[in-house]
Enzyme design. Structure first.
Site, mmCIF file in Angstrom:
data_model
loop_
_atom_site.group_PDB
_atom_site.id
_atom_site.type_symbol
_atom_site.label_atom_id
_atom_site.label_comp_id
_atom_site.label_asym_id
_atom_site.label_seq_id
_atom_site.Cartn_x
_atom_site.Cartn_y
_atom_site.Cartn_z
ATOM 1 C CB SER A 87 20.639 -12.082 127.873
ATOM 2 O OG SER A 87 21.834 -13.063 127.842
ATOM 3 C CE LYS A 137 18.489 -6.016 120.216
ATOM 4 N NZ LYS A 137 19.162 -6.331 119.593
ATOM 5 C CB CYS A 155 18.877 6.060 89.561
ATOM 6 S SG CYS A 155 18.091 6.633 87.791
ATOM 7 C CB CYS A 181 17.266 6.913 83.608
ATOM 8 S SG CYS A 181 16.426 5.007 83.909
ATOM 9 C CG ASP A 221 27.617 -9.944 113.530
ATOM 10 O OD1 ASP A 221 28.153 -10.934 113.577
ATOM 11 O OD2 ASP A 221 27.107 -9.497 115.470
HETATM 12 P P1 ADP Z 1 21.847 -8.161 121.363
HETATM 13 O O1 ADP Z 1 21.684 -7.159 120.168
HETATM 14 O O2 ADP Z 1 22.057 -7.670 122.323
HETATM 15 O O3 ADP Z 1 22.541 -9.244 121.189
HETATM 16 P P2 ADP Z 1 19.904 -9.976 120.860
HETATM 17 O O4 ADP Z 1 19.783 -9.196 119.834
HETATM 18 O O5 ADP Z 1 21.176 -11.170 120.186
HETATM 19 O O6 ADP Z 1 21.063 -8.760 121.681
HETATM 20 O O7 ADP Z 1 18.307 -10.470 121.259
HETATM 21 C C1 ADP Z 1 18.646 -11.428 122.613
HETATM 22 C C2 ADP Z 1 17.874 -12.200 122.510
HETATM 23 O O8 ADP Z 1 16.531 -11.430 122.696
HETATM 24 C C3 ADP Z 1 17.004 -12.855 121.289
HETATM 25 O O9 ADP Z 1 17.999 -14.763 120.682
HETATM 26 C C4 ADP Z 1 15.934 -13.019 120.849
HETATM 27 O O10 ADP Z 1 15.595 -14.463 121.467
HETATM 28 C C5 ADP Z 1 15.459 -11.774 122.110
HETATM 29 N N1 ADP Z 1 15.306 -10.506 121.878
HETATM 30 C C6 ADP Z 1 15.858 -10.015 120.805
HETATM 31 N N2 ADP Z 1 15.266 -8.642 120.230
HETATM 32 C C7 ADP Z 1 13.852 -9.251 119.216
HETATM 33 C C8 ADP Z 1 13.055 -8.718 119.037
HETATM 34 N N3 ADP Z 1 12.515 -7.594 118.394
HETATM 35 N N4 ADP Z 1 11.486 -9.228 119.847
HETATM 36 C C9 ADP Z 1 11.111 -10.857 120.120
HETATM 37 N N5 ADP Z 1 12.353 -10.958 121.250
HETATM 38 C C10 ADP Z 1 13.630 -10.531 120.565
#
Ligand code: ADP
Length: 615
Positions: free
Chosen positions: A367, A386, A142, A131, A477
């Site tokens: 964080s 977040k 596709c 296809c 990333d």
């Molecule tokens: P950023 O994207 O702002 O850098 P991260 O994704 O690194 O933040 O999140 C920081 C921390 O928060 C992570 O190491 C994890 O422990 C916690 N965390 C982030 N997202 C989730 C999620 N969806 N469920 C549970 N814990 C989370």
């Protein structure tokens, strides 16, 4: 509860050729579909039936009829496909009604599974898909897969009266991509490269068309391609009757960096992308301004589309989708679609805006780059929230992108549920992942991770990434720190595409300290050239992290030392725990040239094959 039998009957099954060397054969089998499995057995007179195969329904990702022009070498001529666990099972029914009964019943039983988005309507033959000519067996399909819709030719939509239709304005012309020999009386034969008038395309699989002699009938929709662009009208970025000056006017009025539209060029059948930018021009162009790029087509047989540089796509919507995420030679990424009538933006907005009254925020989890992450509840679901610090994120851009990200659904991706723009600071609401981020998870379980677990982690991530790859979405990333682990220890990919909204320069330039150089492909370090293949490189590093139980790659080396050793052709050392078969894949991901690296679809296949065999 005992499974309930839904359908049974004799059909012919083609060998699945799971191994490259296995012979191709066709065998009569007695099939039984129940509420749990699809089983097939051999029945020979005077002998006890022997079970030959059993597919759990939960593993099925697609069930669809097969439309093919290849002669069928067995006595039952009505094929359909069951795609499960990365294998294609082809079954041949004695007649079309029987085929439709099975397809319908199987679709019904599997409609809530994690399904493919696209499938291959034709067969794999002579090392490629008939296809779409792709040469990887596990290449993404596709043709859009419709789990609800039945590919049935019955009931067919009524063929409209051709006399009446001819007076209809704006009729669309389609071109036959290949010959089609009718399977039934109401079909129309197609001849490759001839034009046909499209009469009815309301049915997803079978379109009614008219040939130049006025004969009408049905053809598989995958065998034809629309010639005119009027099918772009559903896209917000398409403006049919707009000339260059009007486009400039509209985009200047919009005044947003990356505001864009696709319009018909003066040259018939050609399209132009017009885009607004404030970026300084190299040769004294006035600023701000609108730049126009013609969508070009390759001279090759497949006639692929491209814009400024040769990033090729088989359709214009795919090309636009790609450039909505990557400038790739354009003055800016295509950020804000602009249309004359304006679009019901509000309707779309509603779906991603989280009502602050429905959101309950709890304890801090950690964080990250954008600020604090807290647990919370939203509509009876446990969620991760977040809180985005204003100075950390380019939030106008992000809001646009959030709409795209919310449309990405896969069991191996951490789902973005929505954005609360009314909260201050703005909050992003994600699926909650009980076991936190993968890098910590690995470190905490050092010495206790089995080979199966580590391989399973790599497979999980490759599946999520294969989905992003098939959606033309680049992660940028990928690393263990950006994957999260669920309560059932499944690994899911998170933070895809988010680096584009980070305002801290230290993250965004490859020269700077926070840029993830140790996970980046050479072309990213040198020219910031991101692609799914640069994600593949990062995936190789992620596999290395898994088999080193969460160790940091190039632990004691600076970014510049790493770049130096990469330039000298050196790579990360083989982890002690990695089997040779997985190490081969890692090294494959680290090939210097992006095109020499495997796709994620292929990596899924290779890793899934390893999970089936002893390491
Ligand atoms: P950023 O994207 O702002 O850098 P991260 O994704 O690194 O933040 O999140 C920081 C921390 O928060 C992570 O190491 C994890 O422990 C916690 N965390 C982030 N997202 C989730 C999620 N969806 N469920 C549970 N814990 C989370």
């Amino acid at each position: 509860m005992f499974p309930r039998v839904i359908l049974k009957g004799t059909m012919i099954k083609k060998s699945q050729q799971k191994k490259r060397t296995s012979p191709c054969n066709y065998k009569e089998r007695f099939f039984v579909l129940d509420t749990q499995d699809l089983k097939y057995s051999e029945r020979r007179p005077g002998k006890k039936p022997m079970l030959k195969g059993c597919i759990e329904l939960s593993r099925i990702k697609c069930v669809e009829t097969v439309c093919t022009d290849i002669p069928i070498p067995c006595s039952y001529k009505y094929p359909f496909q069951v795609f499960h666990d990365n294998h294609y099972l082809y079954i041949f029914a004695p007649d079309n009604d029987c085929r439709q009964r099975w397809v319908r019943a199987l679709k019904e039983e599997t409609k809530n599974n994690y399904l493919v988005k696209k499938y291959h309507p034709n067969l794999w033959n002579d090392g490629k898909w008939r296809c779409c000519q792709q040469t990887e067996k596990l290449a993404t399909g596709c043709h859009m897969y419709n789990p609800e819709g039945c590919a049935s030719k019955k009931p067919l939509p009524q063929l409209p009266d051709p006399e009446m239709e001819l007076h209809d304005s704006g009729r669309q012309v389609v071109i036959a991509l290949q010959d089609y020999t009718p399977l039934g009386d109401d079909d129309l034969p197609l001849q490759k490269d001839l034009e046909y008038l499209l009469i009815n395309s309301s049915h997803s699989e079978w379109w009614a068309v008219q040939d130049e002699r006025g004969n009408t009938g049905f053809v598989p929709s995958t065998y034809v391609a629309e010639k005119s662009g009027s099918n772009f009208e559903r896209f917000k970025w398409y403006n049919k009757h707009i000339n260059r000056a009007e486009a400039e006017d509209l985009l200047m009025k919009e005044g947003k960096e990356g505001a864009f539209m696709v319009r018909d060029s003066r040259q018939a059948g050609v399209y132009t992308v017009s885009v607004f930018t404030k970026a300084p021009g190299s040769n004294g162009e006035k600023n701000p301004r609108v730049k126009h790029y013609q969508i070009r087509q390759t001279e090759t047989e497949q006639k692929e589309f491209y814009l400024a540089e040769k990033y090729l796509f088989s359709t214009i919507p795919e090309l636009i989708h790609y450039h909505q995420h990557n400038a790739a030679g354009l003055i800016t990424r295509l950020k804000h679609p602009v249309s004359v009538g304006g679009c019901s933006e509000e309707a779309a907005e509603d779906q991603w805006e989280v009502n602050p009254e429905e959101l309950v925020i709890g304890q801090e989890l950690g964080s990250g780059q954008f600020g604090l992450v807290l647990d919370g509840r939203w509509r009876d679901k446990k969620v991760a929230v977040k809180m985005v610090r204003e100075e950390c994120m380019s939030d106008e851009d992000f809001k646009e992108e959030a709409k795209v990200m919310m449309r990405l659904h896969h069991c191996k991706l951490v789902q973005l549920y929505g954005v609360c723009t009314q909260c201050s600071p703005m909050c992003l609401v994600f699926e909650f992942m009980e076991n936190g981020c993968l890098s910590d998870y690995l470190r905490e379980r050092k010495g206790r991770l089995s080979q199966d677990t580590m391989l399973g982690m790599c497979l999980d991530v490759s599946e999520g990434m294969a989905y992003l790859e098939s959606s033309n979405f680049i992660h940028r990333d990928l690393a263990a720190r950006n994957c999260l682990v669920s309560s059932s220890n499944e690994v899911k990919v998170s933070d895809f595409g988010m680096t584009r909204f980070v305002l801290d320069d230290q993250y965004t330039s490859s020269q700077c300290s926070k840029f993830p150089v140790k996970w980046s492909a050479p072309e990213v370090i040198k020219y910031s050239k991101f692609s799914s293949k640069s994600d593949v490189w990062s995936f190789g590093v992620l596999m290395w992290e898994v088999y080193n139980e969460g160790r940091f790659p190039y632990e004691n080396r600076s970014n510049s030392e790493v770049v130096e050793s990469l330039n000298a052709g050196l790579r990360l050392l083989k982890p002690r725990l990695v089997p040779d078969s997985v190490h081969v894949l890692m090294e494959w991901c680290w090939k210097e040239k992006p095109e020499d690296r495997p796709s994620f679809a292929l990596l899924v296949h290779e890793l899934a094959t390893l999970t089936d065999t002893d390491l």
